[in-house]
Write a protein that holds these residues in place. Sequence first.
Motif, PDB file in Angstrom:
ATOM      1  N   ARG A  65      21.464 -12.936   7.052  1.00 50.36           N
ATOM      2  CA  ARG A  65      22.516 -11.630   7.498  1.00 50.36           C
ATOM      3  C   ARG A  65      21.444 -10.696   6.566  1.00 50.36           C
ATOM      4  O   ARG A  65      21.970  -9.544   6.921  1.00 50.36           O
ATOM      5  CB  ARG A  65      23.416 -12.470   5.589  1.00 50.36           C
ATOM      6  CG  ARG A  65      24.512 -13.581   5.785  1.00 50.36           C
ATOM      7  CD  ARG A  65      25.245 -12.716   7.070  1.00 50.36           C
ATOM      8  NE  ARG A  65      26.302 -12.146   6.652  1.00 50.36           N
ATOM      9  CZ  ARG A  65      26.417 -10.708   7.627  1.00 50.36           C
ATOM     10  NH1 ARG A  65      26.746 -10.663   8.260  1.00 50.36           N
ATOM     11  NH2 ARG A  65      27.355  -9.730   7.375  1.00 50.36           N
ATOM     12  N   SER A  66      19.579 -11.522   6.560  1.00 47.18           N
ATOM     13  CA  SER A  66      19.229 -10.215   6.195  1.00 47.18           C
ATOM     14  C   SER A  66      17.527 -11.019   7.071  1.00 47.18           C
ATOM     15  O   SER A  66      17.381 -12.112   5.984  1.00 47.18           O
ATOM     16  CB  SER A  66      18.894  -9.229   4.748  1.00 47.18           C
ATOM     17  OG  SER A  66      18.442 -11.091   3.876  1.00 47.18           O
ATOM     18  N   THR A  67      17.006 -10.126   7.248  1.00 42.85           N
ATOM     19  CA  THR A  67      14.959 -10.315   7.716  1.00 42.85           C
ATOM     20  C   THR A  67      14.618  -9.584   7.214  1.00 42.85           C
ATOM     21  O   THR A  67      14.962  -8.203   6.812  1.00 42.85           O
ATOM     22  CB  THR A  67      15.409 -11.069   8.828  1.00 42.85           C
ATOM     23  OG1 THR A  67      13.960 -11.608   8.798  1.00 42.85           O
ATOM     24  CG2 THR A  67      15.191  -9.610   9.712  1.00 42.85           C
ATOM     25  N   GLN A  68      13.316  -9.727   6.391  1.00 43.54           N
ATOM     26  CA  GLN A  68      11.800  -8.671   6.322  1.00 43.54           C
ATOM     27  C   GLN A  68      11.648  -8.719   7.378  1.00 43.54           C
ATOM     28  O   GLN A  68      11.011  -9.878   7.679  1.00 43.54           O
ATOM     29  CB  GLN A  68      11.315  -8.771   5.444  1.00 43.54           C
ATOM     30  CG  GLN A  68      12.887  -8.556   3.318  1.00 43.54           C
ATOM     31  CD  GLN A  68      11.873  -9.025   2.268  1.00 43.54           C
ATOM     32  OE1 GLN A  68      10.839  -9.398   2.068  1.00 43.54           O
ATOM     33  NE2 GLN A  68      12.899  -8.944   1.314  1.00 43.54           N
ATOM     34  N   TYR A  69      10.925  -7.565   7.974  1.00 41.61           N
ATOM     35  CA  TYR A  69       9.493  -7.646   8.702  1.00 41.61           C
ATOM     36  C   TYR A  69       8.900  -5.842   8.187  1.00 41.61           C
ATOM     37  O   TYR A  69       9.890  -4.910   7.758  1.00 41.61           O
ATOM     38  CB  TYR A  69      10.309  -7.416   9.976  1.00 41.61           C
ATOM     39  CG  TYR A  69      11.533  -6.266  10.452  1.00 41.61           C
ATOM     40  CD1 TYR A  69      11.002  -5.732  11.201  1.00 41.61           C
ATOM     41  CD2 TYR A  69      12.679  -6.836  10.257  1.00 41.61           C
ATOM     42  CE1 TYR A  69      12.281  -4.643  11.517  1.00 41.61           C
ATOM     43  CE2 TYR A  69      13.751  -6.049  10.816  1.00 41.61           C
ATOM     44  CZ  TYR A  69      12.695  -4.395  11.888  1.00 41.61           C
ATOM     45  OH  TYR A  69      14.398  -3.836  11.518  1.00 41.61           O
ATOM     46  N   ARG A  70       8.535  -5.921   9.124  1.00 42.66           N
ATOM     47  CA  ARG A  70       6.798  -4.592   9.322  1.00 42.66           C
ATOM     48  C   ARG A  70       7.421  -4.086  10.337  1.00 42.66           C
ATOM     49  O   ARG A  70       7.192  -4.472  11.256  1.00 42.66           O
ATOM     50  CB  ARG A  70       5.714  -4.979   8.986  1.00 42.66           C
ATOM     51  CG  ARG A  70       5.068  -5.136   7.703  1.00 42.66           C
ATOM     52  CD  ARG A  70       3.972  -6.214   7.765  1.00 42.66           C
ATOM     53  NE  ARG A  70       4.144  -7.164   8.200  1.00 42.66           N
ATOM     54  CZ  ARG A  70       3.136  -7.982   9.374  1.00 42.66           C
ATOM     55  NH1 ARG A  70       1.610  -7.761   8.649  1.00 42.66           N
ATOM     56  NH2 ARG A  70       3.833  -9.121   9.716  1.00 42.66           N
ATOM     57  N   ILE A  71       7.158  -2.471  10.456  1.00 44.98           N
ATOM     58  CA  ILE A  71       7.580  -1.369  11.505  1.00 44.98           C
ATOM     59  C   ILE A  71       6.515  -0.995  11.295  1.00 44.98           C
ATOM     60  O   ILE A  71       5.696  -0.213  10.120  1.00 44.98           O
ATOM     61  CB  ILE A  71       8.967  -0.809  11.278  1.00 44.98           C
ATOM     62  CG1 ILE A  71       8.489  -0.557   9.961  1.00 44.98           C
ATOM     63  CG2 ILE A  71      10.080  -1.453  11.471  1.00 44.98           C
ATOM     64  CD1 ILE A  71       9.917   1.779  10.506  1.00 44.98           C
ATOM     65  N   ILE A  72       5.668  -0.184  12.350  1.00 49.41           N
ATOM     66  CA  ILE A  72       4.965   0.560  12.561  1.00 49.41           C
ATOM     67  C   ILE A  72       5.896   2.106  12.854  1.00 49.41           C
ATOM     68  O   ILE A  72       5.934   2.520  13.885  1.00 49.41           O
ATOM     69  CB  ILE A  72       4.072   0.539  13.651  1.00 49.41           C
ATOM     70  CG1 ILE A  72       3.491  -1.283  13.814  1.00 49.41           C
ATOM     71  CG2 ILE A  72       2.829   1.251  13.486  1.00 49.41           C
ATOM     72  CD1 ILE A  72       2.745  -1.309  14.873  1.00 49.41           C
ATOM     73  N   THR A 127      11.367   5.563   9.925  1.00 53.29           N
ATOM     74  CA  THR A 127      10.327   5.050  11.009  1.00 53.29           C
ATOM     75  C   THR A 127       9.304   6.201  11.057  1.00 53.29           C
ATOM     76  O   THR A 127       8.033   6.260  12.063  1.00 53.29           O
ATOM     77  CB  THR A 127      11.061   4.984  12.052  1.00 53.29           C
ATOM     78  OG1 THR A 127      11.559   6.328  12.964  1.00 53.29           O
ATOM     79  CG2 THR A 127      12.708   3.754  12.391  1.00 53.29           C
ATOM     80  N   GLY A 128       9.682   7.789  11.358  1.00 51.11           N
ATOM     81  CA  GLY A 128       9.490   8.676  11.337  1.00 51.11           C
ATOM     82  C   GLY A 128       9.401   9.416  13.148  1.00 51.11           C
ATOM     83  O   GLY A 128       9.263  10.432  13.537  1.00 51.11           O
ATOM     84  N   TYR A 129      10.543   8.764  13.418  1.00 51.18           N
ATOM     85  CA  TYR A 129      10.522   9.385  14.128  1.00 51.18           C
ATOM     86  C   TYR A 129      11.642   9.821  14.573  1.00 51.18           C
ATOM     87  O   TYR A 129      12.921   9.311  13.941  1.00 51.18           O
ATOM     88  CB  TYR A 129      10.713   7.824  15.467  1.00 51.18           C
ATOM     89  CG  TYR A 129      10.217   7.430  16.413  1.00 51.18           C
ATOM     90  CD1 TYR A 129       9.516   7.478  17.630  1.00 51.18           C
ATOM     91  CD2 TYR A 129       9.426   6.239  15.539  1.00 51.18           C
ATOM     92  CE1 TYR A 129       8.222   6.981  17.868  1.00 51.18           C
ATOM     93  CE2 TYR A 129       8.570   4.925  16.297  1.00 51.18           C
ATOM     94  CZ  TYR A 129       7.835   5.972  17.050  1.00 51.18           C
ATOM     95  OH  TYR A 129       6.595   4.549  17.461  1.00 51.18           O
ATOM     96  N   SER A 130      12.555  10.768  15.418  1.00 54.96           N
ATOM     97  CA  SER A 130      13.756  12.067  15.290  1.00 54.96           C
ATOM     98  C   SER A 130      14.498  10.233  16.006  1.00 54.96           C
ATOM     99  O   SER A 130      14.883   9.817  16.384  1.00 54.96           O
ATOM    100  CB  SER A 130      13.658  13.512  16.637  1.00 54.96           C
ATOM    101  OG  SER A 130      13.683  12.250  17.465  1.00 54.96           O
ATOM    102  N   ALA A 131      15.792  11.245  15.198  1.00 54.57           N
ATOM    103  CA  ALA A 131      17.529  10.963  16.214  1.00 54.57           C
ATOM    104  C   ALA A 131      17.491  10.417  17.318  1.00 54.57           C
ATOM    105  O   ALA A 131      17.622   9.189  18.147  1.00 54.57           O
ATOM    106  CB  ALA A 131      18.125  10.905  15.562  1.00 54.57           C
TER     107      ALA A 131
END
Length: 195
Positions: free
Chosen positions: A175-182, A133-137
């Motif tokens: 059980r699963s799904t695909q999607y995009r994140i920014i 994600t590029g975000y810190s924990a």
Amino acid sequence: VEGIDEATKQIKDSLVKNGAFNVEYRLQNQDGSFSWIQDRGRLIYEESGNPLEVVGCMIDITGQKQNQEELCKYRRRLENLVKDRTAALEKEIEERKWADEAYRNLVEHSIQGLHIIQDSRIIFVNPMLSQITGYSAEALLSMNLEELLAIIHPEDVDSVRDQWQHHENGDAAPRSTQYRIIRKDGHIRWTEFFT
């Protein structure tokens, strides 16, 4: 009398030192069995200070001795049980530590981004999720539900929200799904979410 020599010596020594005695020994009964005896007494003196006689009593303490022996047996048995249980618990603790460490290593070094969501908040993320994600924990853990949904591509938000809602309600969901994140840097990345 069993051990009469030792008992006699103890009585004489105690009378000389203290003017009294208190000894225990075993006495053989007529039927051949033995009884434990507590023999106590003290010297009685004449007015002149010379020893006159020994006054005392003998008490059968066989029951007490048997009870003490039983208590000792139970104590030893209990000590062994505690020792065995302690050893088993120590082994179990070591096994759990090993399992926890193995699980932690697996999660920390996974090539998949892992997270746990509870009460609409992320409560755990692994390093790979931060990388994806590029975000810190810390940033991911501080996000509320709306902030989490904001990193999902606008065209995929409704389907992801529906899946989360089904999962939160315990309903049947894919059980699963695909999607995009920014990502934080603005790049779009496809991901697959497993429940």
